[in-house]
Write a protein that holds these residues in place. Structure first.
Motif, PDB file in Angstrom:
ATOM      1  N   SER A   1       0.848  -1.190   0.000  1.00 30.88           N
ATOM      2  CA  SER A   1       0.000   0.000   0.000  1.00 30.88           C
ATOM      3  C   SER A   1       0.884   1.239   0.000  1.00 30.88           C
ATOM      4  O   SER A   1       2.063   1.197   0.353  1.00 30.88           O
ATOM      5  CB  SER A   1      -0.906   0.010   1.234  1.00 30.88           C
ATOM      6  N   GLY A   2       0.311   2.364  -0.403  1.00 38.02           N
ATOM      7  CA  GLY A   2       0.979   3.654  -0.272  1.00 38.02           C
ATOM      8  C   GLY A   2       2.272   3.770  -1.044  1.00 38.02           C
ATOM      9  O   GLY A   2       2.480   3.140  -2.076  1.00 38.02           O
ATOM     10  N   SER A   3       3.167   4.601  -0.536  1.00 34.07           N
ATOM     11  CA  SER A   3       4.446   4.887  -1.183  1.00 34.07           C
ATOM     12  C   SER A   3       5.577   4.302  -0.353  1.00 34.07           C
ATOM     13  O   SER A   3       5.576   4.405   0.869  1.00 34.07           O
ATOM     14  CB  SER A   3       4.634   6.399  -1.361  1.00 34.07           C
ATOM     15  N   ILE A   4       6.549   3.714  -1.027  1.00 37.11           N
ATOM     16  CA  ILE A   4       7.660   3.046  -0.359  1.00 37.11           C
ATOM     17  C   ILE A   4       8.951   3.827  -0.628  1.00 37.11           C
ATOM     18  O   ILE A   4       9.269   4.145  -1.768  1.00 37.11           O
ATOM     19  CB  ILE A   4       7.821   1.600  -0.868  1.00 37.11           C
ATOM     20  N   GLY A   5       9.662   4.141   0.440  1.00 38.93           N
ATOM     21  CA  GLY A   5      10.939   4.853   0.325  1.00 38.93           C
ATOM     22  C   GLY A   5      10.896   6.297   0.768  1.00 38.93           C
ATOM     23  O   GLY A   5      11.939   6.905   1.022  1.00 38.93           O
ATOM     24  N   GLU A   6       9.690   6.870   0.873  1.00 41.78           N
ATOM     25  CA  GLU A   6       9.589   8.289   1.227  1.00 41.78           C
ATOM     26  C   GLU A   6       9.997   8.545   2.678  1.00 41.78           C
ATOM     27  O   GLU A   6      10.617   9.578   2.976  1.00 41.78           O
ATOM     28  CB  GLU A   6       8.175   8.790   0.972  1.00 41.78           C
TER      29      GLU A   6
ATOM     30  N   SER B   1      -8.620  -7.128  -9.890  1.00 42.73           N
ATOM     31  CA  SER B   1      -9.594  -6.067 -10.174  1.00 42.73           C
ATOM     32  C   SER B   1     -10.172  -5.503  -8.876  1.00 42.73           C
ATOM     33  O   SER B   1     -10.327  -4.282  -8.727  1.00 42.73           O
ATOM     34  CB  SER B   1     -10.721  -6.597 -11.059  1.00 42.73           C
ATOM     35  N   TYR B   2     -10.478  -6.384  -7.950  1.00 41.82           N
ATOM     36  CA  TYR B   2     -11.023  -5.943  -6.661  1.00 41.82           C
ATOM     37  C   TYR B   2     -10.055  -5.005  -5.952  1.00 41.82           C
ATOM     38  O   TYR B   2     -10.467  -3.951  -5.424  1.00 41.82           O
ATOM     39  CB  TYR B   2     -11.315  -7.147  -5.770  1.00 41.82           C
ATOM     40  N   LEU B   3      -8.771  -5.333  -5.958  1.00 41.69           N
ATOM     41  CA  LEU B   3      -7.792  -4.526  -5.239  1.00 41.69           C
ATOM     42  C   LEU B   3      -7.562  -3.183  -5.935  1.00 41.69           C
ATOM     43  O   LEU B   3      -7.339  -2.166  -5.267  1.00 41.69           O
ATOM     44  CB  LEU B   3      -6.486  -5.302  -5.091  1.00 41.69           C
ATOM     45  N   THR B   4      -7.649  -3.162  -7.250  1.00 44.88           N
ATOM     46  CA  THR B   4      -7.567  -1.883  -7.967  1.00 44.88           C
ATOM     47  C   THR B   4      -8.728  -0.983  -7.576  1.00 44.88           C
ATOM     48  O   THR B   4      -8.547   0.211  -7.275  1.00 44.88           O
ATOM     49  CB  THR B   4      -7.575  -2.115  -9.486  1.00 44.88           C
ATOM     50  N   GLU B   5      -9.931  -1.542  -7.557  1.00 44.85           N
ATOM     51  CA  GLU B   5     -11.109  -0.766  -7.169  1.00 44.85           C
ATOM     52  C   GLU B   5     -11.059  -0.356  -5.692  1.00 44.85           C
ATOM     53  O   GLU B   5     -11.470   0.744  -5.327  1.00 44.85           O
ATOM     54  CB  GLU B   5     -12.375  -1.585  -7.444  1.00 44.85           C
ATOM     55  N   LEU B   6     -10.520  -1.238  -4.845  1.00 49.93           N
ATOM     56  CA  LEU B   6     -10.415  -0.932  -3.424  1.00 49.93           C
ATOM     57  C   LEU B   6      -9.476   0.246  -3.198  1.00 49.93           C
ATOM     58  O   LEU B   6      -9.770   1.137  -2.390  1.00 49.93           O
ATOM     59  CB  LEU B   6      -9.917  -2.156  -2.657  1.00 49.93           C
TER      60      LEU B   6
ATOM     61  N   GLN C   1      -8.897   2.689  -5.207  1.00 42.28           N
ATOM     62  CA  GLN C   1      -9.613   3.896  -5.619  1.00 42.28           C
ATOM     63  C   GLN C   1     -10.642   4.303  -4.574  1.00 42.28           C
ATOM     64  O   GLN C   1     -10.798   5.484  -4.251  1.00 42.28           O
ATOM     65  CB  GLN C   1     -10.280   3.656  -6.980  1.00 42.28           C
ATOM     66  N   GLU C   2     -11.329   3.315  -4.013  1.00 48.73           N
ATOM     67  CA  GLU C   2     -12.341   3.591  -2.997  1.00 48.73           C
ATOM     68  C   GLU C   2     -11.725   4.194  -1.738  1.00 48.73           C
ATOM     69  O   GLU C   2     -12.287   5.135  -1.152  1.00 48.73           O
ATOM     70  CB  GLU C   2     -13.069   2.293  -2.642  1.00 48.73           C
ATOM     71  N   LEU C   3     -10.575   3.671  -1.325  1.00 46.51           N
ATOM     72  CA  LEU C   3      -9.935   4.137  -0.099  1.00 46.51           C
ATOM     73  C   LEU C   3      -9.027   5.337  -0.331  1.00 46.51           C
ATOM     74  O   LEU C   3      -8.523   5.923   0.631  1.00 46.51           O
ATOM     75  CB  LEU C   3      -9.128   3.004   0.535  1.00 46.51           C
ATOM     76  N   GLY C   4      -8.804   5.700  -1.579  1.00 43.79           N
ATOM     77  CA  GLY C   4      -7.963   6.855  -1.879  1.00 43.79           C
ATOM     78  C   GLY C   4      -6.497   6.626  -1.591  1.00 43.79           C
ATOM     79  O   GLY C   4      -5.793   7.549  -1.158  1.00 43.79           O
ATOM     80  N   MET C   5      -6.004   5.428  -1.840  1.00 46.74           N
ATOM     81  CA  MET C   5      -4.598   5.130  -1.604  1.00 46.74           C
ATOM     82  C   MET C   5      -4.076   4.220  -2.700  1.00 46.74           C
ATOM     83  O   MET C   5      -4.844   3.522  -3.377  1.00 46.74           O
ATOM     84  CB  MET C   5      -4.404   4.445  -0.245  1.00 46.74           C
TER      85      MET C   5
END
Length: 331
Positions: free
Chosen positions: A158-163, A283-288, A290-294
């Motif tokens: 999830s999110g960004s890695i390395g920041e 597909s579910y995880l792509t939509e998830l 987008q739904e969670l904004g992450m």
């Protein structure tokens, strides 16, 4: 101000306003009494932050209060759990009201947002040390663990890695960053991580294995693979896509791809979720996401042969230091 006045002013009174129906008895008794939901299992995680080891002296007190709780909530998120409450043990060199007020506010603001009330703890005099134990619950048999990764399953972060690692390097003056908004963002990623509780709950019945990223993707993924007795191939180019602002910055854009990948793999303090899932959930995880904004990014695949293989965009192997952060080895 004595110990009991300190607790009452900065922790007990505001914490009691956050109590949920699960808290039958909280601060002020010998033990907190929590009531998990019927047919739920109890999850417990504990973590300690020590000044000079886990955070710099002079770190913003509000953010420190937030991070101290966030690191524990991240463990609950990785298991798919919902919070019940937490305890705080705090060692202070002295009573500093100007520090205690923002520290308690940062911690209790996240507690309120996460519906995880403070239910007890202790204070004493000593080097600044923050110790939290967090309690969560999950329906019977649904906890996400590290040992379930299956051959052929996808690997996600999830999110960004390395920041967060980049933020640490800025504070250590190993880099400079002329882009003020980016500098602010990177330091915030280090000092104020977001526990992915909503994502964790949505991964119940989806993720075959999961853990949070605290000591670096290379080491943490190694722990997951060892627990599951499998190996993995990681797409380094996909990993870099999780943090485009970082790699497009003028200071780092000249780095070669393999150096960027190695940096992202070795960074700590991301407090994102690492998990595996069957390809049917793509597909579910792509939509998830987008739904969670992450961002939820597929970065690799689980292999039968044990070992971790990280490749660049041309398919060439990237050399890594495979060790995760070690509190007793690191200076």
């Amino acid at each position: 101000m004595n110990e009991f006045e300190l607790i009452e002013r900065y922790f007990a009174l505001p914490a009691k306003a956050l109590y949920t129906p699960a808290v039958l008895t909280g601060i002020g008794d010998d033990c907190a009494v929590l009531q998990p939901a019927p047919d739920a299992q109890l999850l417990v995680s504990s973590d300690m932050l020590l000044e000079g080891r886990h955070f710099f002296a002079g770190t913003d007190a509000y953010r420190l209060g937030h991070k101290a709780l966030a690191t524990n909530l991240s463990d609950l998120a990785a298991c798919g759990a919902a919070p019940l409450g937490f305890t705080l043990s705090l060692a202070l060199p002295q009573v500093d009201e100007a520090w205690l007020e923002p520290f308690s506010q940062g911690m209790l603001a996240l507690a309120a947002h996460s519906e995880c009330p403070l239910v007890g703890g202790d204070t004493t005099r000593g080097p600044l040390t923050i110790h939290i134990t967090v309690f969560g619950q999950i329906p019977q048999g649904q906890a996400l663990l590290r040992n379930g990764a299956q051959v052929g399953h996808d690997i996600y972060v999830s999110g960004s890695i390395g920041e967060a690692r980049a933020g640490l390097h800025l504070l250590q003056a190993q880099w400079s960053c002329a882009n003020t908004p980016l500098r602010t963002h990177l330091i915030r990623r280090l000092e104020a991580p977001t526990p992915r509780l909503s994502l964790g709950k949505h991964l119940r019945g989806v993720a075959s294995s999961a853990m949070d990223l605290s000591d670096g993707l290379c080491g943490d993924l190694g722990h997951l693979l060892k627990a599951s007795k499998v190996g993995a191939r990681v797409d380094g180019a996909a990993l870099l896509q999780t943090a485009p602002r970082l790699w497009q910055s003028s200071e780092l854009s000249s780095w070669c791809e393999s150096k960027k990948i190695a940096f992202a793999m070795a960074g700590g303090d991301d407090y994102e979720l690492l998990f595996t899932a069957h390809p049917s959930f793509r597909s579910y995880l792509t939509e998830l996401g987008q739904e969670l904004g992450m961002g939820i990014t597929r970065i690799g695949e689980v292999l039968a042969e044990q070992g971790l293989h990280v490749l660049d965009s041309q398919g060439a192997a990237v050399a890594l230091n495979g060790a995760s952060f070690d509190h007793f080895a690191a200076d």
